[in-house]
Enzyme design. Structure first.
Site, PDB file in Angstrom:
ATOM      1  N   GLY A 133       0.833  -1.208   0.000  1.00  0.00           N
ATOM      2  CA  GLY A 133       0.000   0.000   0.000  1.00  0.00           C
ATOM      3  C   GLY A 133       0.861   1.249   0.000  1.00  0.00           C
ATOM      4  N   SER A 135       0.876   3.637  -3.243  1.00  0.00           N
ATOM      5  CA  SER A 135       0.254   4.679  -4.079  1.00  0.00           C
ATOM      6  C   SER A 135      -1.093   5.131  -3.529  1.00  0.00           C
ATOM      7  CB  SER A 135       0.029   4.145  -5.497  1.00  0.00           C
ATOM      8  OG  SER A 135       1.229   3.635  -6.004  1.00  0.00           O
ATOM      9  N   SER A 167      -2.421  -3.951  -5.755  1.00  0.00           N
ATOM     10  CA  SER A 167      -2.569  -5.248  -6.424  1.00  0.00           C
ATOM     11  C   SER A 167      -2.876  -6.348  -5.409  1.00  0.00           C
ATOM     12  CB  SER A 167      -1.281  -5.602  -7.169  1.00  0.00           C
ATOM     13  OG  SER A 167      -1.015  -4.644  -8.151  1.00  0.00           O
ATOM     14  N   GLU A 252      12.096  -4.706  -5.901  1.00  0.00           N
ATOM     15  CA  GLU A 252      10.916  -4.726  -6.773  1.00  0.00           C
ATOM     16  C   GLU A 252      11.309  -4.579  -8.248  1.00  0.00           C
ATOM     17  OE1 GLU A 252       7.749  -2.201  -5.377  1.00  0.00           O
ATOM     18  OE2 GLU A 252       6.733  -2.239  -7.312  1.00  0.00           O
TER      19      GLU A 252
HETATM   20  C1  LIG Z   1      -0.654  -2.825 -12.912  1.00  0.00           C
HETATM   21  C2  LIG Z   1      -0.320  -1.899 -11.785  1.00  0.00           C
HETATM   22  C3  LIG Z   1      -0.165  -2.426 -10.510  1.00  0.00           C
HETATM   23  C4  LIG Z   1       0.127  -1.571  -9.441  1.00  0.00           C
HETATM   24  N1  LIG Z   1       0.220  -2.118  -8.186  1.00  0.00           N
HETATM   25  C5  LIG Z   1       0.481  -1.297  -7.141  1.00  0.00           C
HETATM   26  C6  LIG Z   1       0.523  -1.834  -5.813  1.00  0.00           C
HETATM   27  O1  LIG Z   1       0.339  -3.045  -5.590  1.00  0.00           O
HETATM   28  N2  LIG Z   1       0.742  -0.986  -4.787  1.00  0.00           N
HETATM   29  C7  LIG Z   1       0.958   0.350  -4.979  1.00  0.00           C
HETATM   30  O2  LIG Z   1       1.183   1.060  -4.007  1.00  0.00           O
HETATM   31  N3  LIG Z   1       0.910   0.900  -6.227  1.00  0.00           N
HETATM   32  C8  LIG Z   1       0.667   0.104  -7.301  1.00  0.00           C
HETATM   33  N4  LIG Z   1       0.602   0.648  -8.574  1.00  0.00           N
HETATM   34  C9  LIG Z   1       0.697   2.103  -8.737  1.00  0.00           C
HETATM   35  C10 LIG Z   1       1.990   2.572  -9.390  1.00  0.00           C
HETATM   36  O3  LIG Z   1       3.085   2.434  -8.515  1.00  0.00           O
HETATM   37  C11 LIG Z   1       1.758   4.043  -9.794  1.00  0.00           C
HETATM   38  O4  LIG Z   1       0.735   4.050 -10.777  1.00  0.00           O
HETATM   39  C12 LIG Z   1       3.005   4.672 -10.348  1.00  0.00           C
HETATM   40  O5  LIG Z   1       3.966   4.869  -9.334  1.00  0.00           O
HETATM   41  C13 LIG Z   1       2.706   6.029 -11.033  1.00  0.00           C
HETATM   42  O6  LIG Z   1       1.978   6.837 -10.188  1.00  0.00           O
HETATM   43  P1  LIG Z   1       0.634   7.574 -10.717  1.00  0.00           P
HETATM   44  O7  LIG Z   1      -0.240   6.548 -11.321  1.00  0.00           O
HETATM   45  O8  LIG Z   1       0.126   8.393  -9.587  1.00  0.00           O
HETATM   46  O9  LIG Z   1       1.116   8.524 -11.900  1.00  0.00           O
HETATM   47  P2  LIG Z   1       1.860   9.914 -11.752  1.00  0.00           P
HETATM   48  O10 LIG Z   1       2.942   9.804 -10.745  1.00  0.00           O
HETATM   49  O11 LIG Z   1       0.836  10.980 -11.577  1.00  0.00           O
HETATM   50  O12 LIG Z   1       2.519  10.066 -13.176  1.00  0.00           O
HETATM   51  C14 LIG Z   1       1.790  10.472 -14.341  1.00  0.00           C
HETATM   52  C15 LIG Z   1       2.809  10.729 -15.445  1.00  0.00           C
HETATM   53  O13 LIG Z   1       3.660  11.834 -15.060  1.00  0.00           O
HETATM   54  C16 LIG Z   1       5.020  11.443 -15.126  1.00  0.00           C
HETATM   55  N5  LIG Z   1       5.785  12.069 -14.040  1.00  0.00           N
HETATM   56  C17 LIG Z   1       5.433  12.114 -12.725  1.00  0.00           C
HETATM   57  N6  LIG Z   1       6.391  12.742 -12.022  1.00  0.00           N
HETATM   58  C18 LIG Z   1       7.376  13.081 -12.899  1.00  0.00           C
HETATM   59  C19 LIG Z   1       8.641  13.730 -12.775  1.00  0.00           C
HETATM   60  N7  LIG Z   1       9.088  14.149 -11.592  1.00  0.00           N
HETATM   61  N8  LIG Z   1       9.375  13.890 -13.886  1.00  0.00           N
HETATM   62  C20 LIG Z   1       8.940  13.455 -15.094  1.00  0.00           C
HETATM   63  N9  LIG Z   1       7.745  12.839 -15.285  1.00  0.00           N
HETATM   64  C21 LIG Z   1       6.979  12.643 -14.201  1.00  0.00           C
HETATM   65  C22 LIG Z   1       5.002   9.931 -14.936  1.00  0.00           C
HETATM   66  O14 LIG Z   1       6.162   9.330 -15.477  1.00  0.00           O
HETATM   67  C23 LIG Z   1       3.742   9.537 -15.691  1.00  0.00           C
HETATM   68  O15 LIG Z   1       3.997   9.443 -17.056  1.00  0.00           O
HETATM   69  C24 LIG Z   1       0.305  -0.179  -9.663  1.00  0.00           C
HETATM   70  C25 LIG Z   1       0.170   0.343 -10.960  1.00  0.00           C
HETATM   71  C26 LIG Z   1      -0.142  -0.502 -12.001  1.00  0.00           C
HETATM   72  C27 LIG Z   1      -0.286   0.092 -13.384  1.00  0.00           C
END
Ligand SMILES: Cc1cc2nc3c(=O)[nH]c(=O)nc-3n(C[C@H](O)[C@H](O)[C@H](O)COP(=O)(O)OP(=O)(O)OC[C@H]3O[C@@H](n4cnc5c(N)ncnc54)[C@H](O)[C@@H]3O)c2cc1C
Length: 387
Positions: A133, A135, A167, A252
């Site tokens: 947990g 995100s 997940s 990871e």
């Molecule tokens: C299949 C799947 C399983 C997952 N499982 C888990 C889980 O079990 N537990 C958990 O905690 N999370 C999980 N996640 C979440 C995942 O870790 C996040 O989706 C990921 O870290 C991106 O965060 P966000 O979705 O908030 O996107 P954001 O962080 O908002 O990013 C959006 C876009 O902006 C870009 N961006 C953001 N910051 C910057 C920067 N500083 N410089 C340049 N570009 C930037 C990113 O690269 C991306 O393209 C999962 C995600 C997926 C898709």
């Protein structure tokens, strides 16, 4: 940190490891023959608790952990070979994957004696599954901005907030929770976050499904409404979560699950192309196979670093980024080489089309989960002193 080059040495595969590889292959063959599973791309997204228990019975969960905690005291290189074979065979390993890959190592590094004795033997037996947990709806890449809070109360903490994309929270027994224990300080963004073990049957937790692009229920939204977490469930030191989580993320990102998601499609493509593919197809398939071998060597080299007690943050980011691209290139290449009319002629019982569809639907998620492409490239650039 001073870092100017990658330390991905070419590691010799110890000869006894080949026997272990054969042992895993024989086990997987017999499981497929018994109809336990069919090969899937993205096998590590398939959840099968009974299969995980069979893997545990073989001694392949907690392989590197001390025996006193249910482990098997084998090397990281041996673990690497076992995980690579499970993934290449598309076996349904998801149930135990996170616990084995990152939660166990986290507890060994930072957990209390009581936490190690309570959780590690159950994990190694395939009896305790873990979700992560981290995100939240507004905090993914910028993990320091999380808002889920843990407030100190008598005997423990009260947790309130919302996690997302978690997940397999709906199947796991515990969550490795990342929560804020002191208010956000923009001058010290990484301070004041703490990791907790949360039993998912605690009162006040609701888990709601989020259906993914392929129509599967793998991740969730998890809500915490004043959930009581006992004080002994803090992992490591209160406020030290950021430092601990960095090591966890390296585990990871370091493994072969970052580039073996579409391996089944590649194997099928090779078989369909036959011994004498036309030159353009041969060139495209050859490129994929050379990348596959390079990623295998790089990943094995990371396992070698972990085996020496080194935490290769930058190298793990590099392998994950290259691996994510590779996982996306395979289904695209398969589509270009085996055109729709060729695929329409495949026998009705041929699973290639189903595998390709699934690989295409899962491909967009690879460079998001576990750290996005842009974030990984930022880590690599910083490691090379470029930013
Ligand atoms: C299949 C799947 C399983 C997952 N499982 C888990 C889980 O079990 N537990 C958990 O905690 N999370 C999980 N996640 C979440 C995942 O870790 C996040 O989706 C990921 O870290 C991106 O965060 P966000 O979705 O908030 O996107 P954001 O962080 O908002 O990013 C959006 C876009 O902006 C870009 N961006 C953001 N910051 C910057 C920067 N500083 N410089 C340049 N570009 C930037 C990113 O690269 C991306 O393209 C999962 C995600 C997926 C898709």
């Amino acid at each position: 940190m001073t870092f100017t080059s990658f330390s991905l040495a070419d590691i010799e595969m110890p000869s006894h490891i080949e026997a272990l590889r054969e042992e895993v292959r024989a086990f997987l063959r017999s499981e497929r023959e018994a109809g336990t599973y069919v090969r899937e791309p993205a096998g590590w997204d398939r959840y099968d608790a009974a299969f995980s228990r069979k893997v545990a019975a073989r001694g392949w969960i907690g392989m590197t952990w001390p025996r006193q905690y249910g482990g098997h005291e084998r090397t990281t290189l041996e673990r690497y070979v076992v995980t690579e074979e499970l993934l290449a065979a598309g076996a349904p390993v998801r149930a135990h994957w996170l616990a084995d890959r990152q939660f166990g190592p986290l507890l060994l590094a930072a957990g209390s004696e009581s936490q190690k004795r309570t959780y590690l033997p159950r994990i190694a037996a395939g009896e305790c599954f873990v979700c992560v947990g981290m995100s939240e709806p507004d905090s993914g890449s910028d993990l320091a901005s999380i808002r889920t809070s843990a407030v100190a109360v008598e005997g423990g903490w009260r947790v309130s907030g919302r996690k997302v994309w978690t997940s397999y929270a709906h199947m796991a027994h515990i969550m490795n929770l990342f929560a804020r224990t002191t208010p956000f300080d923009s001058n010290n963004r990484h301070a004041g976050v703490t990791q907790f073990i949360v039993e998912l049957n605690s009162p006040g937790i609701s888990i709601r499904p989020i259906i993914n692009l392929a129509g599967d229920h793998d991740f969730n939204e998890v809500l915490f409404d004043e959930v009581f977490v006992p004080g002994e469930n803090v992992i490591g030191d209160v406020g030290n979560g950021w430092k601990q989580v960095s090591g966890e993320l390296t585990h990871e990102r370091a493994g072969s699950e970052r580039w073996l998601n579409a391996y089944g499609v590649l194997v099928h493509l090779l078989q369909s192309a036959g011994a004498q593919p036309e030159p353009r197809a041969a060139e495209r398939i050859g490129r994929l196979v050379s990348h596959l071998w390079t990623l295998h060597r790089m990943s094995f080299s990371l396992a070698g670093l972990l085996n020496r007690g080194i935490t290769p943050h930058v190298e793990a980011a590099l392998v994950k980024d290259l691996g994510n691209q590779f996982d996306q290139d395979i289904p695209e290449t398969a589509r270009a080489v085996l055109q729709e009319e060729d695929r329409a002629c495949l026998p009705a019982d041929d699973r290639f089309n189903a595998m390709l569809d699934r690989a295409l639907l899962y491909a967009p998620s690879y460079p998001i989960r576990g750290g996005t492409r842009e974030i990984l490239r930022g880590i690599i650039a910083r490691g090379l002193g470029l930013r």
